[in-house]
Scaffold this motif. Structure first.
Motif, PDB file in Angstrom:
ATOM      1  N   LEU A   6       0.845  -1.188   0.000  1.00 15.17           N
ATOM      2  CA  LEU A   6       0.000   0.000   0.000  1.00 15.17           C
ATOM      3  C   LEU A   6       0.885   1.244   0.000  1.00 15.17           C
ATOM      4  CD1 LEU A   6      -2.787   1.286   0.150  1.00 15.17           C
ATOM      5  CD2 LEU A   6      -2.659   1.133   2.636  1.00 15.17           C
ATOM      6  N   TYR A   7       0.721   2.073  -1.046  1.00 18.94           N
ATOM      7  CA  TYR A   7       1.467   3.314  -1.187  1.00 18.94           C
ATOM      8  C   TYR A   7       0.547   4.478  -0.838  1.00 18.94           C
ATOM      9  CZ  TYR A   7       5.453   1.084  -3.532  1.00 18.94           C
ATOM     10  OH  TYR A   7       6.562   0.326  -3.817  1.00 18.94           O
ATOM     11  N   ALA A   8       1.042   5.383   0.010  1.00 17.26           N
ATOM     12  CA  ALA A   8       0.302   6.589   0.394  1.00 17.26           C
ATOM     13  C   ALA A   8       1.125   7.808  -0.013  1.00 17.26           C
ATOM     14  CB  ALA A   8       0.013   6.608   1.895  1.00 17.26           C
ATOM     15  N   ASP A   9       0.556   8.600  -0.895  1.00 17.62           N
ATOM     16  CA  ASP A   9       1.241   9.779  -1.414  1.00 17.62           C
ATOM     17  C   ASP A   9       0.622  11.032  -0.802  1.00 17.62           C
ATOM     18  OD1 ASP A   9       2.695  11.616  -2.766  1.00 17.62           O
ATOM     19  OD2 ASP A   9       1.861  11.200  -4.756  1.00 17.62           O
ATOM     20  N   CYS A  10       1.343  11.690   0.109  1.00 19.40           N
ATOM     21  CA  CYS A  10       0.909  12.937   0.730  1.00 19.40           C
ATOM     22  C   CYS A  10       1.884  14.070   0.420  1.00 19.40           C
ATOM     23  CB  CYS A  10       0.770  12.763   2.245  1.00 19.40           C
ATOM     24  SG  CYS A  10      -0.297  11.413   2.766  1.00 19.40           S
ATOM     25  N   ARG A  38       1.581  18.901  -0.371  1.00 19.88           N
ATOM     26  CA  ARG A  38       0.231  19.281   0.029  1.00 19.88           C
ATOM     27  C   ARG A  38       0.239  20.475   0.997  1.00 19.88           C
ATOM     28  NH1 ARG A  38      -0.211  15.692  -3.275  1.00 19.88           N
ATOM     29  NH2 ARG A  38      -1.834  14.080  -3.386  1.00 19.88           N
ATOM     30  N   SER A  39       1.432  20.987   1.320  1.00 15.69           N
ATOM     31  CA  SER A  39       1.575  22.112   2.267  1.00 15.69           C
ATOM     32  C   SER A  39       0.919  21.796   3.607  1.00 15.69           C
ATOM     33  CB  SER A  39       0.985  23.400   1.661  1.00 15.69           C
ATOM     34  OG  SER A  39       1.676  23.758   0.480  1.00 15.69           O
ATOM     35  N   LEU A  40       1.137  20.586   4.094  1.00 13.72           N
ATOM     36  CA  LEU A  40       0.548  20.157   5.353  1.00 13.72           C
ATOM     37  C   LEU A  40       1.384  20.644   6.531  1.00 13.72           C
ATOM     38  CD1 LEU A  40      -0.360  16.470   4.406  1.00 13.72           C
ATOM     39  CD2 LEU A  40      -1.856  18.462   4.376  1.00 13.72           C
ATOM     40  N   HIS A  41       0.693  20.982   7.606  1.00 13.62           N
ATOM     41  CA  HIS A  41       1.348  21.369   8.860  1.00 13.62           C
ATOM     42  C   HIS A  41       1.174  20.307   9.943  1.00 13.62           C
ATOM     43  CE1 HIS A  41       2.306  25.539   7.655  1.00 13.62           C
ATOM     44  NE2 HIS A  41       1.195  25.466   6.953  1.00 13.62           N
ATOM     45  N   THR A  42       0.133  19.489   9.804  1.00  9.97           N
ATOM     46  CA  THR A  42      -0.111  18.403  10.757  1.00  9.97           C
ATOM     47  C   THR A  42      -0.055  17.084  10.011  1.00  9.97           C
ATOM     48  OG1 THR A  42      -2.505  18.574  10.421  1.00  9.97           O
ATOM     49  CG2 THR A  42      -1.536  19.838  12.249  1.00  9.97           C
ATOM     50  N   PHE A  43       0.430  16.076  10.690  1.00  8.15           N
ATOM     51  CA  PHE A  43       0.592  14.774  10.066  1.00  8.15           C
ATOM     52  C   PHE A  43      -0.768  14.091   9.905  1.00  8.15           C
ATOM     53  CE2 PHE A  43       4.723  15.567  12.021  1.00  8.15           C
ATOM     54  CZ  PHE A  43       5.564  15.291  10.961  1.00  8.15           C
ATOM     55  N   ASP A  98       4.864   8.774   1.638  1.00  9.23           N
ATOM     56  CA  ASP A  98       5.594   9.905   1.089  1.00  9.23           C
ATOM     57  C   ASP A  98       5.004  11.195   1.657  1.00  9.23           C
ATOM     58  OD1 ASP A  98       7.070  11.691  -0.322  1.00  9.23           O
ATOM     59  OD2 ASP A  98       6.452  11.028  -2.321  1.00  9.23           O
ATOM     60  N   LEU A  99       5.768  11.876   2.523  1.00 11.04           N
ATOM     61  CA  LEU A  99       5.353  13.126   3.149  1.00 11.04           C
ATOM     62  C   LEU A  99       6.256  14.282   2.725  1.00 11.04           C
ATOM     63  CD1 LEU A  99       4.673  11.818   6.771  1.00 11.04           C
ATOM     64  CD2 LEU A  99       2.960  12.388   5.057  1.00 11.04           C
ATOM     65  N   SER A 100       6.902  14.175   1.602  1.00 14.70           N
ATOM     66  CA  SER A 100       7.842  15.200   1.156  1.00 14.70           C
ATOM     67  C   SER A 100       7.100  16.437   0.661  1.00 14.70           C
ATOM     68  CB  SER A 100       8.728  14.638   0.040  1.00 14.70           C
ATOM     69  OG  SER A 100       7.943  14.248  -1.072  1.00 14.70           O
ATOM     70  N   GLY A 101       7.822  17.581   0.709  1.00 15.98           N
ATOM     71  CA  GLY A 101       7.277  18.825   0.181  1.00 15.98           C
ATOM     72  C   GLY A 101       6.189  19.441   1.029  1.00 15.98           C
ATOM     73  N   ASN A 102       6.256  19.305   2.354  1.00 11.19           N
ATOM     74  CA  ASN A 102       5.251  19.885   3.240  1.00 11.19           C
ATOM     75  C   ASN A 102       5.925  20.852   4.217  1.00 11.19           C
ATOM     76  OD1 ASN A 102       2.577  18.475   2.566  1.00 11.19           O
ATOM     77  ND2 ASN A 102       3.968  16.732   2.757  1.00 11.19           N
ATOM     78  N   GLN A 103       5.218  21.201   5.275  1.00 13.78           N
ATOM     79  CA  GLN A 103       5.706  22.186   6.235  1.00 13.78           C
ATOM     80  C   GLN A 103       5.912  21.577   7.622  1.00 13.78           C
ATOM     81  OE1 GLN A 103       6.457  25.214   5.148  1.00 13.78           O
ATOM     82  NE2 GLN A 103       5.696  24.716   3.096  1.00 13.78           N
TER      83      GLN A 103
END
Length: 920
Positions: A37-41, A44-49, A61-66
């Motif tokens: 199972l792959y989850a791509d996040c 997305r400019s996320l501040h909370t996980f 994948d949580l790259s490219g967030n805050q």
């Protein structure tokens, strides 16, 4: 190959279908790849996980967030093996941050805000991830690697791949560093400014990337410490000197891959690397290659010499490379090739000579080469025997050259793809491609072809299925049969033309830059119309058949449409009728419910219409037996009345009294019968039967006493029925006790209800019944009519009938046991048989003897006052009788003579049966 494509499609479909079964948190996207199972996040400019509780995610994948902190809450996900946190704002990593990540194999922290090794807690944090294999720290400002204090040394027993590119590392080396990473196999230190390089003694390191690190000299001692190093990348170190010093030669027997591209090397000594299999020397300043250059590198399989300044290739330059498979000589200055320069390379498959200045394609000898790329080589002439010595050639690329004429006798038994695009070819002869029987892909686009090529020129090319003819100045002669034939050859299924959208006309001027099919469409259609008569007839027949078939299909579709519409209309009408019936039923149920549960105002109004308890007691009782109240209101009322008076006269045998008294009693009887008639009509109103779907129309009464509606199909109730509060006949028929009696709805006045001592149903007055102070009638009421009555003769006392009555009071007080004031019609005691000779439903009860009590007032009263009181009582009775017609009180006339009501010798009293038997 096809099976592989089908398998890939099935996997993609399975992935797409199974992705919906996962409750993926917003705004991530989840997908199944095989069984992972792959989850791509990412991005997305996320501040909370996001919350992944209960989701078996493996690749996250949580790259490219805050994010500013490490997500320790994901330690509970046992299936997590890949975590990408790159391009965030994480500045530190606690020593216990990785506790619980037992399954994590890849952790990427590239391009974050980590300022030093101390912020990573390198000697503690990664011990709690026993399965960690890959760690990415690219783009962080770490400063040095392996030359600091012990607490700054990275420690991990499982780490095999470490990426430290662009980390501002200026110092490298140390025995202690490699001891803390005993299983490290791949180390990436590219894009760092390494000014100092110490030895890296490691027995596990297999690959080392030192590209773009400003390295000037690589000592032999450095390579000797890496005993099992197999791949070394030194590209883009523009000041590098490799193997040029005799006092410090480069020698290693384990190195397999070496990349020294773009290092400005003008000469190279590779004699100390005998096990090299892949050598890349792209972008250097090498001018010549001879037999001594690769004399000791007999294991080479891939050799890249592109983007150099090579001009001469020696005859035996590659003679010793017996295992060479790929040779790249592109972007050089080679002007001449020796026909035997690759003759000894028996496994060479691919040869790239593009971007050179050959000008002439001559004969090349090779028994293994399958692909030759000679594009952009300024070739103007091709030797007809150029391919004769290439026994297994399959692909030849001669595009973007200056070839104006392709040789006629050129041949190859194995050539499958020939690229002559963007050359200067203007003609194609009938034998140009005749000697290429295996030709399948031919590129002639971008040339100077103007006339159509006869299809029989490709008669020997049976496998030709891809033709590229676009971007040529074609002259579109739409009337030329050869042009039409060539177009049909190209477009006949399976179509051979692959660039149809680029197949345009250059002449005549009216067709300039138009596609062939649009330029000649009018002419070709007109020619089709002017075909032979047989073809026209056949076309007419086919068109007629098609039209007939179309009409039949349209008629069938119309019939089907009408049928469906009819069915749809029927369903809609049925639904509308059903809804209307439901609304009517609901309306009737609501009306019935409102009628069954009247409001307080209606109950009070109904109670006001009913006689009170005192009025009911004062109502004169019937002397004659009556089966039901219907006998009083039926058409035979007068006849039954006469018959009854006659039977009573014969039974009692008493004489008539005075005419005035008889007339007054008969007047009172008529008034009672009118009251009874009103009660019977109200009884009909209560017992009328009507259904919930027929509620309008006037009511007609049958002889049986029930009512029916004259309008059968009315849907809405009449106005006079909506406000009418009818009492259910079923409630009256199911009368069980005084609690359910309508008389109990009005609370009686307790003080006016006397305890009865005796009951004389034939008495002319019941005043002594309503006086609770005296038991002695003659003594208490000297003016009462009972005081004037003569005492009856002594007779044997008949058995008295006790009637029990329940009186509900608000205050409980002890009550003396007295005889009941109201006859209990529903007591379980057996009733005495009537001794009447008339078949009546009334029962005869022997009344106890009334004994006159002495009354002083009665003896002293004058006869005129007694007559005046009697006359006043009669008037009161007539007034009450006339007023109770509306209230529904039960009255009845005294049948027979007037003497029967005032006779002193009367010994019997007639008592009615219960109400439910009387009314029904």
């Amino acid at each position: 190959m096809r099976m592989g494509l089908e398998l890939v499609c099935l996997l993609l479909l399975a992935t797409a279908s199974s992705s919906w079964a996962v409750n993926c948190p917003w705004p991530c996207r989840c997908a199944w790849v095989v069984d992972s199972l792959y989850a791509d996040c990412s991005r997305r400019s996320l501040h909370t996980f996001p919350n992944f509780d209960g989701i078996p995610v493996e690749h996250l994948d949580l790259s490219g967030n805050q994010f500013g902190q490490f997500p320790t809450q994901y330690a509970d996900i046992d299936s997590l093996i890949y975590l990408d946190l790159s391009n965030n704002q994480i500045s530190a990593l606690d020593g216990k941050s990785l506790i619980g990540f037992t399954s994590l194999r890849t952790l990427l922290l590239a391009n974050n805000s980590i300022g030093s090794w101390e912020a990573l807690s390198p000697n503690e944090a990664f011990k709690y991830a026993p399965s960690l294999k890959r760690l990415g720290l690219d783009g962080n400002h770490l400063g040095s690697f392996g030359s600091g204090e012990s607490f700054e040394l990275l420690t991990s027993q499982s780490l095999t791949e470490l990426e430290l590119s662009s980390c501002d590392i200026s110092a490298l080396g140390g025995d202690q560093l490699m001891n803390q990473l005993p299983n490290l196999e791949r180390l990436n230190l590219a894009n760092n400014q390494l000014t100092q390089m110490a030895a890296l003694p490691s027995r596990s390191l297999r690959s080392l990337d030192l590209s773009n690190c400003s390295i000037q000299h690589l000592s032999g001692f450095f390579l000797d410490s890496l005993q099992h190093l197999e791949a070394l990348n030194l590209s883009r170190n523009t000041q590098l000197e490799f193997g040029g010093l005799e006092e410090d030669p480069v020698l290693t027997f384990e190195l397999r891959k070496l990349d020294v591209s773009y290092c400005n090397l003008d000469s190279i000594d590779l004699s100390g690397l005998p096990q090299l299999t892949e050598l890349r020397l792209r972008g250097n300043l090498l001018r010549s290659i001879d037999a001594t250059t690769f004399a000791n590198n007999t294991m080479l399989e891939v050799l890249d010499l592109s983007q150099n300044v090579l001009r001469l290739l020696g005859q035996d330059a590659f003679a010793n490379l017996k295992r060479l498979k790929q040779l790249n000589l592109a972007f050089n200055e080679i002007a001449r090739l020796d026909r035997n320069f690759i003759r000894n390379n028996d496994v060479l498959v691919e040869l790239n000579l593009s971007r050179n200045v050959l000008q002439k394609l001559t004969r090349i000898v090779s028994n293994s080469v399958r692909t030759i790329n000679m594009s952009w080589c300024e070739i103007t002439f091709i030797d007809s025997s150029a391919l004769s010595s290439l026994s297994v050639i399959q692909k030849l690329d001669l595009s973007n050259n200056l070839i104006s004429d392709f040789p006629t006798f050129m041949r190859s038994e194995t050539l499958q793809e020939l690229n002559l695009a963007n050359c200067r070819l203007s003609t194609v002869r009938n034998n140009t491609f005749r000697e290429f029987p295996e030709l399948a892909d031919l590129h002639l686009n971008g040339n100077r072809l103007t006339s159509p090529i006869p299809p029989y020129y490709f008669g020997s090319n049976k496998f030709l299925d891809q033709l590229w003819l676009g971007d040529n100045p074609w002259i579109c002669d739409c009337h030329n049969p050869l042009f039409v034939e060539f177009y049909d050859f190209l477009t006949a299924k399976p179509a051979k033309i692959k660039d149809k959208n680029h197949l345009r006309c250059a002449a005549p001027a009216i067709f300039y830059n138009k596609l062939w099919e649009f330029a000649c469409a009018d002419v070709w259609i007109q020619n089709a119309r002017s075909s032979s008569g047989g073809e026209k007839a056949w076309s007419i027949i086919m068109i007629t058949l098609l039209l007939l078939g179309g009409l039949i299909l349209a008629y069938a579709c119309l019939q089907k449409f009408l049928k469906k519409r009819k069915v749809r209309d029927n369903h809609r009408e049925y639904a509308e009728n059903d809804d209307e019936l439901r609304r009517i039923r609901d309306l009737n149920d609501r009306i019935l419910l409102e009628d069954a549960t009247p409001s307080i105002h209606q109950q009070q109004q109904e109670i006001s219409l009913l006689p009170s308890y005192e009025d009911a007691l004062r109502m004169p009782k019937l002397v004659r037996p009556v089966k039901s109240m219907m006998d009083l209101s039926g058409p035979e009322r007068a006849r039954n009345s006469r018959k009854l008076r006659r039977s009573q006269t014969h039974a009692e045998g008493e004489g008539s009294q005075s005419e005035a008294e008889d007339s007054s009693l008969q007047l009172d009887s008529r008034q009672r019968f009118r009251s009874v008639e009103m009660l019977s009509n109200r009884d009909k109103e209560r017992t009328a039967q009507y259904g919930p779907y027929r509620r309008t129309g006037h009511m007609e009464y049958s002889q049986s006493g029930s009512r029916r509606f004259s309008i059968e199909d009315s849907r809405f109730p009449a106005a006079h029925l909506k406000t009418q509060n009818l009492q259910s006949a079923e409630q009256i028929g199911n009368f069980q006790s005084y609690e359910n009696s309508p008389y109990t709805k009005r609370k009686p006045k307790i003080a006016e209800i006397p305890p009865f001592k005796r009951v004389n149903m034939a008495a002319a007055s019941v005043e002594f019944l309503t006086d609770p102070e005296y038991d002695d009638v003659e003594a208490s009421k000297p003016g009462s009519p009972f005081a004037k009555r003569k005492p009856k003769k002594s007779l044997p006392p008949p058995p008295s009938m006790k009637v029990s009555a329940q009186v509900y009071t608000l205050k409980q007080s002890p009550v003396l046991e007295l005889d009941p004031a109201v006859e209990d019609y529903f007591s379980a005691a057996k009733k005495q048989a009537s001794s009447s000779t008339i078949g009546s439903d009334f029962q005869e009860l022997h009344a106890p003897e009334l004994r006159s009590l002495p009354d002083e007032n009665r003896s002293s009263a004058s006869p005129s006052e007694s007559e005046h009181d009697l006359e006043r009582a009669k008037r009161r009775k007539r007034k009450n009788s006339s007023s109770r017609r509306v209230s529904g009180s039960f009255t009845a006339a005294n049948a027979g003579d007037g003497s029967s009501s005032s006779s002193d010798t009367e010994q019997h009293a007639r008592v009615h049966r219960p109400m439910r038997e009387t009314l029904f």
